[in-house]
Scaffold this motif. Structure first.
Motif, PDB file in Angstrom:
ATOM      1  N   LEU A 722       1.038  -0.902   0.041  1.00  0.00           N
ATOM      2  CA  LEU A 722       0.329  -0.386  -0.739  1.00  0.00           C
ATOM      3  C   LEU A 722       0.759   1.419   0.083  1.00  0.00           C
ATOM      4  N   ALA A 723       2.042   1.500   0.587  1.00  0.00           N
ATOM      5  CA  ALA A 723       3.039   2.375   0.587  1.00  0.00           C
ATOM      6  C   ALA A 723       2.696   2.776  -0.422  1.00  0.00           C
ATOM      7  N   PRO A 724       3.810   2.603  -1.315  1.00  0.00           N
ATOM      8  CA  PRO A 724       4.015   3.125  -2.971  1.00  0.00           C
ATOM      9  C   PRO A 724       2.340   3.833  -3.331  1.00  0.00           C
ATOM     10  N   VAL A 725       1.221   3.527  -3.616  1.00  0.00           N
ATOM     11  CA  VAL A 725       0.160   4.112  -3.291  1.00  0.00           C
ATOM     12  C   VAL A 725      -0.543   5.505  -2.587  1.00  0.00           C
ATOM     13  N   CYS A 726      -0.051   4.847  -1.038  1.00  0.00           N
ATOM     14  CA  CYS A 726      -1.576   6.046   0.093  1.00  0.00           C
ATOM     15  C   CYS A 726       0.100   5.636   0.802  1.00  0.00           C
ATOM     16  N   PRO A 727       0.871   6.543   1.073  1.00  0.00           N
ATOM     17  CA  PRO A 727       1.731   6.125   1.498  1.00  0.00           C
ATOM     18  C   PRO A 727       1.993   7.051   2.715  1.00  0.00           C
ATOM     19  N   HIS A 728       1.042   8.086   3.038  1.00  0.00           N
ATOM     20  CA  HIS A 728       0.274   8.714   4.344  1.00  0.00           C
ATOM     21  C   HIS A 728       0.110   7.235   5.687  1.00  0.00           C
ATOM     22  N   ILE A 729      -1.361   6.972   4.930  1.00  0.00           N
ATOM     23  CA  ILE A 729      -1.549   5.951   5.859  1.00  0.00           C
ATOM     24  C   ILE A 729      -1.214   4.697   5.822  1.00  0.00           C
ATOM     25  N   ALA A 730      -0.118   4.383   4.632  1.00  0.00           N
ATOM     26  CA  ALA A 730       0.815   3.369   4.752  1.00  0.00           C
ATOM     27  C   ALA A 730       1.415   3.525   6.951  1.00  0.00           C
ATOM     28  N   GLU A 731       1.985   4.912   6.768  1.00  0.00           N
ATOM     29  CA  GLU A 731       2.577   4.812   7.206  1.00  0.00           C
ATOM     30  C   GLU A 731       2.442   4.739   8.719  1.00  0.00           C
ATOM     31  N   SER A 742      11.009   3.967   8.834  1.00  0.00           N
ATOM     32  CA  SER A 742       9.784   4.515   7.848  1.00  0.00           C
ATOM     33  C   SER A 742       9.278   3.115   7.038  1.00  0.00           C
ATOM     34  N   ILE A 743       7.685   3.073   6.929  1.00  0.00           N
ATOM     35  CA  ILE A 743       7.589   2.182   5.813  1.00  0.00           C
ATOM     36  C   ILE A 743       8.387   2.215   4.990  1.00  0.00           C
ATOM     37  N   HIS A 744       8.709   3.504   4.555  1.00  0.00           N
ATOM     38  CA  HIS A 744       9.139   3.708   3.324  1.00  0.00           C
ATOM     39  C   HIS A 744      11.562   3.365   3.217  1.00  0.00           C
TER      40      HIS A 744
END
Length: 820
Positions: A722-731, A742-744
RNA sequence: GCCGAAGUGGCGGAACUGGCAGACGCGCACGACUCAAACUCGUGUGCCUUCGGGCAUGUGGGUUCGAUUCCCACCUUCGGCACCA
């Protein structure tokens, strides 16, 4: 789960601002040279600072960002920069309308748009921002010009050039579009003007630009560029006039040369005044004036009846020494070939029409094998097919298949012509009679001629105090002092060039400036170049196919030959997004009132939802009309993501081993397809696969799987996908579920192939190719048992009606087809 | 005229190598929750049907046990080029 209030609700506006600040403070997206990591240069076309970020910008950039993030998770050191293409007409025109200085207008827009871009939550490394209108940038644009000038890649010539009377400037051939030959910017039909202008020798690279080998570029762009360059093989032939002048023509049919019974020059052809006899002068001048006035609109229409005027002059057909008349006609264009043709009415339809109208002789010199002998008197149209040569002196009887090469051989042997390749591509006209651009760094000295400004004096700064309203004259010329200077060679009084450069010049090398925007010894830091170049993935609109995307390839190749850049191409892979239309299925425009503002959407839904919807709602390369209720589906999905991962489970059930196995299978199957889809730019199916998996996970959660290791694994894989698509909610969920920031900075999950394997399959049973039954069988069923099971099916028996099957087809793991 | 792309439910779209057409989402319908509405949740949703099934991926052919997928012809839409010698 009707009232999921046990945890705080999903508030995108809170978490998005929070993480954007944190990421910026931590320099999370800084891309620095790291020799231990493979690099990935992801580039997306830079915006024009027109004042507002459009939904189209988001549509182009969000998936590009998501893919850059995916590459980062895969372990690449990813460079994903952003900047502004800030010089040029639109900025200037907008500034004129508002009565504000272009510089002020542009930089205030940049300020605003930078903020809008940041609200996307993209992983741009803002330390590398480059703005083409900054002196530190255009210094090097000018430097490139000088390099080109010194190496004979830039030159000046007086020629009839396309001029936009509304924008008050000349345009490159590529910036003139459509049947009515209008200005690419404002739509006004262009006119021709004879002006002395600067050109780049793009035609030197025509052949090389046709070579797309080793490049992963869309077929469509390759075709557009190939058509634009329009290579044609033929011969150039010199015809001598009876008064001794040479007229060069280009022909793709040298085999028809013996049938050339007259010549036609474009009305603007430079030899026309000299050739015209006194008695024809009046008619010729009138025709020339008329052609000029008519402009290109009617002139370039093939349906129009052909017109022309005899010049009174004659040429000698070099192959048969026949005296043939020279005409002028507007169906011959000065801008293609040599602006002169040999007319072969028997075998070219245009020449035929012209000959019939003005009663000029028609000689048949080609006889195609499948056509009755052609009689020039009876012909109703030209016969353009190839065939045996007839009435062609020594070449009579040459078969059609070798006629072309024999004719060229003949021309070369007798020194009257040679094989040539002609291109429609023109040299790139880069002079602009406008203010808001990089000044051309040339000084005119009465003694030394056109002299480049010495490197140490760059940049030639664009003065602020200029009356910049367009008049058709270069505004810099009207500045009281700016143009007066000294000759860099002799020190005498000299004047600066007052035209500025086409902005496509700035954007031809911006990918190099991103490498080191503050570097002041060279256009780029060679260390950065060695590490990052070439661009691995380039994304942007198709509309640049025959402009920017040709220029930047030319630029790279020219620089390569000067030892500045290396390699065949600047951008290895190209992908083009489609267009987001308004809800009414029309192009978005203020006048239609169908514009969708990304700022408004972010306020309502948050950036993650907008990102997800833009990736989900259409095939990226095609685009689609906007749908206001469609985006509701994306926010629903993210809310469900939120509750599914964060809310404690509400069941006493214990997950069975089977349920765990099923969950793991779905997770790893999804991971497989999402990975593949990221690679292939199939963004819509990435999101749908994630929705599908979430639906399964929500069901699994009700079965008591929440506290198992399998759930923990699913959660971790899901959030990373999910992180590449929706970086904020995933984090945010990553943090709340106790993973490390960080998830990223995590790595892309590995597929467990064992887990993806199905234990049971649905065996499709067909009779004569029609679906008759579905049987759930073990995945490793053998052929014999599968066939037996199929024949055993009650439904199948009904259809067999006791008949013996002729043949039974078995496709392992898929189906049994019983043929009767 | 030439070159290219695309035609699948009410809509956006899915179908990896020729093998269950319509995944996922929107919309719509019904139900639950609610005083009510919204939200949320659940069920259904290509068309026809005598309930056996039949017909469906622009149209018409072909190849094949089997075609949205491959081949041929055509139609429509969009984009580019165009008196290109």
């Amino acid at each position: 789960m009707t009232d999921p209030t046990s945890i705080p609700t999903y508030k995108p506006e809170v978490i998005e601002t929070k993480w954007q600040k944190r990421w910026e403070a931590d320099g999370l997206y800084h891309a620095d040279i790291d020799p231990d990591k493979p690099k990935f240069y992801a580039l997306t076309m830079l915006p024009y600072p027109s004042g507002d970020l459009h939904i189209g910008h988001w549509y182009a950039m969000t998936p590009s960002d998501a893919r850059a993030r995916f590459k980062r998770l895969q372990g690449y050191n990813v460079l994903f920069p952003m900047g502004f293409d800030a010089f040029g007409l639109p900025a200037e025109n907008a500034a004129i309308q508002r009565g504000i200085h272009p510089k002020a207008w542009v930089f205030q827009n940049i300020e605003k748009m930078r903020g809008q871009l940041k609200s996307m939550g993209a992983m741009f490394d803002w330390r590398r921002e480059a703005i083409s209108a900054e002196p530190s940038y255009y210094k090097w644009t000018q430097w490139f010009f000088i390099k080109f000038f010194q190496n004979d890649l830039a030159y000046q010539k007086e020629a009839p050039v396309d001029f936009c009377p509304n924008c008050n400037t000349t345009l490159a051939r590529e910036q003139v579009q459509g049947e009515d030959r209008h200005c690419e910017r404002c739509g006004t039909p262009v006119i021709k003007k004879n002006l002395r202008q600067w050109f780049f020798r793009t035609t030197n690279y025509a052949e090389e630009l046709l070579d797309f080998s080793g490049m992963d570029w869309p077929e469509r762009v390759q075709t557009l560029q190939t058509n634009w360059i329009n290579r044609s093989e033929g011969a150039s032939v010199i015809f001598k006039t009876t008064t001794g002048d040479d007229i060069e023509v280009f022909t793709t049919r040298p085999d028809t040369l013996w049938g050339a019974t007259f010549m036609v020059l474009a009305p603007e052809h430079p030899l026309v005044p000299k050739l015209t006899s006194d008695s024809q002068k009046e008619g010729v001048t009138t025709y020339q004036d008329q052609a000029k006035r008519m402009g290109n609109i009617q002139r370039e229409s093939a349906e129009r009846e052909k017109t022309g005027v005899f010049t009174g002059a004659y040429a000698i057909n070099p192959v048969n020494n026949k005296k043939i008349p020279i005409w002028i006609a507007d169906y011959v264009m000065m801008g293609y070939g040599t602006g002169a043709i040999m007319a072969v009415p028997a075998h070219d339809q245009r020449d035929f029409e012209f000959a019939r109208k003005y009663d000029l002789p028609i000689e048949v010199v080609i006889q195609p094998p499948d056509i009755d002998p052609i009689d020039p008197e009876e012909m109703e149209g030209a016969v353009p097919a190839s065939g045996d040569m007839v009435n062609s002196g020594p070449l009579t009887g040459t078969p059609g298949e070798i006629a072309f090469e024999k004719a060229v051989e003949y021309l070369e042997k007798h020194a009257i012509g040679e094989a040539t390749i002609n291109y429609r591509l023109h040299d790139w006209l880069i002079s602009r009679q406008r203010y808001w651009g990089a000044p051309i760094p040339i000084v005119y000295c009465p003694k030394c001629g056109a002299v480049p400004v010495p490197e140490e004096e760059l940049p030639v700064k664009l003065p602020d105090d200029v009356e910049w309203l367009p008049t058709g004259e270069s505004p810099l010329k009207l500045h009281p002092t700016w143009r007066f200077t000294e000759c860099p060679i002799c020190g005498g009084e000299a004047q600066r060039e007052t035209d500025t450069m086409d902005t496509f010049m700035c954007s031809s090398w911006y990918h190099l400036r991103y490498l080191s925007p503050y570097y002041d010894e060279y256009p780029f830091d060679p260390k950065e170049y060695d590490y990052w170049m070439p661009v691995d993935t380039y994304t942007g609109g198709i509309e640049h196919a025959t402009m920017h995307l040709i220029y930047t390839r030319f630029f790279h190749k020219a620089c390569r030959d000067l030892g500045i850049t290396r390699g065949k191409e600047p951008m290895l892979q190209l992908r083009n997004q489609g267009m987001v239309l308004g809800e009414d299925n029309e192009k978005m425009s203020k006048s239609r009132g169908n514009v969708i503002s990304p700022d408004d959407l972010v306020k309502i839904y948050g950036a993650d939802t907008v990102r997800a919807y833009l990736m989900f709602f259409a095939r990226w390369e095609l685009g689609a009309p906007w749908n206001s209720s469609g985006i509701e589906g994306s926010i629903r999905w993210l809310r469900k993501v939120w509750y599914t991962f964060l809310e404690p489970e509400d069941t006493d059930r214990q997950a069975t081993a089977q349920a765990i196995k099923n969950l793991r299978r779905k997770v790893h199957q999804t991971l497989q397809s999402v990975t593949r889809d990221f690679e292939n730019f199939n963004f819509n199916t990435i999101v749908s696969a994630l929705m599908e998996l979430l639906n399964e996970m929500a069901i699994a959660k009700a079965l008591g799987i929440f506290s198992t290791e399998a759930w923990r694994e699913a959660e971790s894989i899901y959030l990373r996908m999910l992180a590449p698509v929706c970086p904020h909610i995933a984090e945010e969920i990553w943090a709340q579920t106790g993973y490390e920031y960080s998830i990223h900075n995590q790595s892309w999950p590995e597929v467990d192939l064992e887990a993806t394997r199905e234990e049971e399959i649905t065996l499709i049973v067909q009779v004569n190719g029609k679906l008759r039954d579905r049987l759930v069988v073990p995945a490793d069923i053998d052929e014999e048992s599968a066939k037996l099971a199929a024949l055993d099916s009650e439904n199948v028996q009904n259809f067999l009606e006791g008949k013996q099957p002729k043949k039974i087809i078995y496709i392992p793991g898929r189906l049994v087809n019983i043929v009767i």
